[in-house]
Design an enzyme around this catalytic site. Structure first.
Site, PDB file in Angstrom:
ATOM      1  N   ASP A 141       0.819  -1.210   0.000  1.00  0.00           N
ATOM      2  CA  ASP A 141       0.000   0.000   0.000  1.00  0.00           C
ATOM      3  C   ASP A 141       0.852   1.258   0.000  1.00  0.00           C
ATOM      4  O   ASP A 141       2.091   1.203   0.075  1.00  0.00           O
ATOM      5  CB  ASP A 141      -0.918  -0.002   1.226  1.00  0.00           C
ATOM      6  N   TYR A 217       7.504  -9.873   6.677  1.00  0.00           N
ATOM      7  CA  TYR A 217       7.388  -8.434   6.901  1.00  0.00           C
ATOM      8  C   TYR A 217       8.112  -8.047   8.180  1.00  0.00           C
ATOM      9  O   TYR A 217       8.185  -8.829   9.136  1.00  0.00           O
ATOM     10  CB  TYR A 217       5.911  -8.031   7.037  1.00  0.00           C
TER      11      TYR A 217
END
Length: 440
Positions: A141, A217
């Site tokens: 994003d 992540y």
């Protein structure tokens, strides 16, 4: 009569001779025409090979070509005659200034659009994006960074054998000639906050998203007064296969299963610190993640670290039968989130020594630049006026001149907050809209 008959036979003989001569001449012309066509075809093929061998451009040798010239070149060289191979590219980007990775949202700039600009500029892209069999591993994003994003597509190659053979020419050499240095060439055409880290030949059935076995992540944060032990205990509850609909932004139109598997979670301190405050990180690994899942998980973990939520709230939110509706809460900031790596079986990324050295030099330079920017903000902090010299706002005082005490922010427990619609409620609301669209 005899004379006239003889003259008739003579005239017929002359006509037949002329016809025979014409037929022979036609055959000669056809043979000559065929010979000329063969020569013209051979000449065109040689011209095609010469144009095909035009080198890939990097920023040091880019030339400005007019659109007319570019279109003319595209017409002369059909894309199916250009040698290409299917490759995976490992990409790093600093996401702060970008509107996400994907260009499909039509918000510029995006990382994807910058990559394709570089591919077109260097002539590595054969045809257009639709012809390249393009795929990406993750769709990060706005503001999210990555040190291991992976994309796959066809690129121009010196390879003369059928493309898509992951076993061939892994060392980057083809018939003694080196393959294009994709890393070096692209990095010279990319902006400073995007870099290609390596490339690898992959088979034709490779898909950057669906062939990925795991994604990892990292989320960086300052420790401050957070309880790392409580956050670690809570984070470990995410490990395993769970329904994460209360830890994401639901996309009911496209996603119907919210079960995901988390295989690893860890809270750990980093080497960096600032004025006694320790930099820490969450590390999470799984097969796949939902939209905003990491940021939602981190937001709840921060509440637990602050002591305003219990560790057990994770169990409650993961139990979608007990908690079918997601409580309303803000997501954690996107800036500290990094897609660290995407893992694949039998994919080994390579990089030339020259390109690797350029990467190290570039990252060191960028790191020093950002540290200088940090120093400027620290200097501004030191130059702020002392608290005693700051004029108080009028609304800080009551009508009799006494200073009002600021109200501390009151935390509303997650399970007592207003909730969002459940998946079933969203789906039921979506169906009439889809039927209306179909009827139109």
């Amino acid at each position: 009569m005899t004379m006239s008959g003889g003259n008739g036979r003579d005239s017929e003989s002359v006509v037949e001779n002329e016809l025979a001569s014409l037929r022979n001449r036609v055959k000669e012309l056809e043979a000559e025409n065929a010979k000329l066509l063969s020569q013209v075809s051979s000449c065109q093929c040689q011209q095609m090979e010469v144009k095909h061998d035009v080198p890939v451009l990097d920023s040091s040798s880019l030339v400005r070509r007019s659109r007319r010239g570019r279109k003319r070149a595209d017409k002369i060289i059909p894309t199916h005659l250009i040698s290409k191979r299917y490759v995976a590219l490992k990409i790093m980007y600093f996401g702060k200034r970008f509107y996400g990775f994907s260009a499909e949202a039509q918000m510029e700039p995006s990382i994807e659009s910058e990559i394709f600009k570089a591919l077109e500029r260097t002539r590595l892209l054969v045809g257009d994006k639709k012809d390249s069999n393009y795929s990406r591993c993750g769709r990060t994003d706005k503001g999210v960074s990555s040190t291991g994003q992976v994309i796959a597509l066809f690129l121009r190659s010196r390879l003369k054998t059928p493309s898509g053979d992951s076993e061939a020419h892994v060392d980057g050499k083809i018939n003694g000639r080196p393959e294009y240095d994709y890393v070096r060439v692209l990095n010279r055409a990319l902006p400073d906050d995007i870099r290609v880290l390596g490339w690898s030949p992959v088979p034709l059935d490779f898909h950057a998203r669906f062939s990925c076995s795991a994604r990892e992540y990292k989320y960086f944060f300052w420790r401050q007064n957070l309880n790392l032990s409580a956050m670690d205990i809570a984070g470990k509850k995410f490990i395993g296969e769970h329904d994460f609909r209360n830890f994401c932004k639901m996309d009911v139109a496209n996603v119907h299963c919210y079960t995901r598997r988390v295989t690893f979670f860890e809270v750990s301190p980093c080497q960096n610190s600032h004025e006694g405050d320790q930099l820490c990180t969450f590390t999470m690994r799984g097969s796949a993640f939902l939209w905003h899942q990491i940021r939602a998980m981190v937001a709840v973990l921060f509440m637990i670290g602050q002591g305003v939520e219990s560790v057990d709230v994770i169990d409650t939110l993961l139990d979608t039968k007990k908690t079918p509706r997601k409580p309303q809460y803000l997501l954690a900031s996107e800036i500290p989130l990094v897609l660290r790596t995407c893992e694949f079986e039998d994919v080994n990324f390579i990089c030339s020594s020259g390109a690797a050295e350029s990467l190290r030099s570039h990252f060191k330079k960028e790191s020093l630049t950002y540290q200088l920017e940090s120093v400027i903000f620290q200097e501004a902090l030191r130059n702020c006026l002392p608290i005693g010299n700051v004029l108080a706002d009028q609304d800080q005082f009551s009508c009799n001149g006494e200073e009002k005490k600021k109200k501390a922010a009151i935390h509303v427990p997650l399970l007592s907050r207003p909730t969002e619609p459940s998946y079933e409620e969203r789906s039921a609301k979506l169906k009439p809209r889809q039927q209306e669209t179909c009827s139109e």
